[in-house]
Design an enzyme around this catalytic site. Structure first.
Site, short mmCIF file in Angstrom:
data_model
loop_
_atom_site.label_atom_id
_atom_site.label_comp_id
_atom_site.label_asym_id
_atom_site.label_seq_id
_atom_site.Cartn_x
_atom_site.Cartn_y
_atom_site.Cartn_z
N CYS A 272 -10.60 -14.05 2.56
CA CYS A 272 -11.44 -12.92 2.19
C CYS A 272 -12.85 -13.39 1.87
O CYS A 272 -13.77 -12.62 1.77
CB CYS A 272 -10.86 -12.22 0.97
SG CYS A 272 -9.10 -12.00 1.12
N THR B 107 -0.83 10.59 4.58
CA THR B 107 0.42 10.63 5.37
C THR B 107 1.15 9.30 5.27
O THR B 107 0.54 8.24 5.38
CB THR B 107 0.08 10.94 6.85
OG1 THR B 107 -0.61 12.18 6.88
CG2 THR B 107 1.33 11.00 7.71
#
Ligand code: 7TS
Length: 396
Positions: free
Chosen positions: A326, A239
């Site tokens: 990260c 979506t």
């Protein structure tokens, strides 16, 4: 005072971007694929956002820009689909990248190696960029893809994109770039560069988190990474993140409008900060100013662990980084510092300072004072920093 100097990790959402997004959370929140009005009323904003993305990267109408959830997804998509399309089901077996890519590229390549792909990780020089001769040497008739970042997230160093693109063209090899740290900082023109795939991420240019994109040149087919419904023309199912897409479009438009501001004003403040840092004894900054994005400094402060520096700065309200967030949970040395050949003790001393168009002169002045204070305190207790006879605080 709180000063945010970690803009290579993520950026503040521009209030103008947020204002454009808001109605699509609380008002026009329908699924754009639904047939009712709640769904269809977001269509004009989605079209506008896609136009802003095409314009921002100078993509042609025939090219694809596909919205993803982040650049990590975009990078995984390219590498893994090249594997399916050209290696598993084709004649090729080789990918070329660099030693200093973001983990979203390096870890994916390591995974592909386990599946039998040959990967060449090109070394970098002392400035932190590849020499194009090493790329030429690494190419074989089995090379499927070259994936080289545009700007390094830790040093800000810009790679020789035009030359790399030409080499790929001459050899008929697909070319991908992780341009996460370039978009919004320097002009990124996909047609001028003549590139096949390019990854970007909205939260690095004052857009929202959780939305990124992949540019795909018109002539290229790439198997989908997410199979499912027919969203984005079947290229990326899921979506649509309407507020995210609207925000990324607006952020791209504003980023391009502000490129001169980046080049002049952000760069002036970066240089001011860098000049002040370079007055400290025994520090060095990786790469030349001209070849770097205008907002980034990766500095090594001899005798001080980057992590220790971070905590001292944090106490003064300053957000910086030792490198990629990260990978910052572990106390490892900075991989880019290692790749440029810095001695082991220096590789632990990396400190990344990254500005944005929201950074002010007052913030930079305050950061300089806080940095000096941290250096004095930490060097006075450092076991590895031998004070030279003429070393004294006034030098700072
Ligand atoms: N590629 C590069 C070059 C990056 O700098 C980052 C994030 C990513 C990919 C991942 O982007 P995302 O959209 O998936 O979040 N880099 C950093 C950094 O340097 N510090 O924290 C995150």
């Amino acid at each position: 005072m709180r000063v945010y100097l970690d803009n290579n990790a993520t950026t503040i959402v521009d209030p103008n971007v947020f204002a454009e997004m808001e109605p699509y959370f609380v008002q026009s929140y329908g699924n754009p694929n639904s047939l009712h009005q709640f769904g269809s009323e977001s269509h004009p904003a989605l079209r506008k956002a896609m136009d802003q993305l095409y314009k921002g990267l100078n993509a042609s109408d025939n090219d694809d820009i596909v919205v993803t959830s982040c650049a990590t997804e975009s990078n995984n998509w390219v590498l893994k689909s090249i594997y399916y399309d050209h290696i598993l089901n084709g004649e090729k077996d080789h990918i070329i990248t660099s030693e200093v890519e973001h983990p979203a590229i390096i870890s994916t390549c390591k995974f592909l190696e386990k599946l039998g792909v040959n990967v060449t990780y090109l070394p970098v020089n002392e400035k932190g960029i590849i020499e194009t001769s090493t790329l030429k040497d690494a190419i074989t008739d089995k090379t499927a893809l070259v994936s080289i970042m545009w700007a390094n997230n830790e040093t800000g160093m810009l790679f020789p994109m035009k030359e790399i693109s030409q080499i790929c063209r001459e050899n008929g090899i697909l070319f991908h770039s992780d341009a996460v740290q370039a978009v919004g900082k320097i002009p990124v023109d996909v047609q001028e560069l003549d590139i096949d795939f390019l990854s970007f991420s909205a939260h690095k240019f004052h857009g929202p988190k959780g939305v990124g994109g992949l540019y795909i040149k018109n002539s290229q087919a790439l198997s989908p990474f997410f199979h499912g419904g027919e969203h984005m023309g079947g290229r990326r199912s899921g979506t649509l993140n309407v507020p995210g897409i609207v925000g990324m479009g607006k952020a791209m438009e504003l980023a391009v409008e502000n490129l001169d501001f980046e080049k002049n004003n952000v760069r002036r403040l970066r240089d001011k900060l860098e000049d002040a840092i370079l007055k400290i004894d025994d520090v060095f900054v990786v790469g030349t100013r001209e070849e770097r994005t205008p907002n980034t400094i990766l500095v090594s402060v001899k005798g001080i662990e980057g992590e220790a520096m971070l905590w001292d700065l944090n106490k003064s309200g300053i957000a910086a980084s030792t490198g990629s967030a990260c990978a910052s949970e572990d106390l490892e040395s900075n991989p880019v510092m290692e790749a440029i050949g810095a001695e082991a003790d220096l590789a632990h001393t990396a400190l990344r300072l990254s500005l944005s168009r929201f950074t002010t002169e007052e913030e930079v002045d305050y950061a300089v004072l806080a940095l000096r204070k941290a250096v004095i305190r930490l060097r006075s207790i450092s076991s590895t920093f031998a004070h030279t006879p003429d070393w004294h605080e006034s030098k700072l």
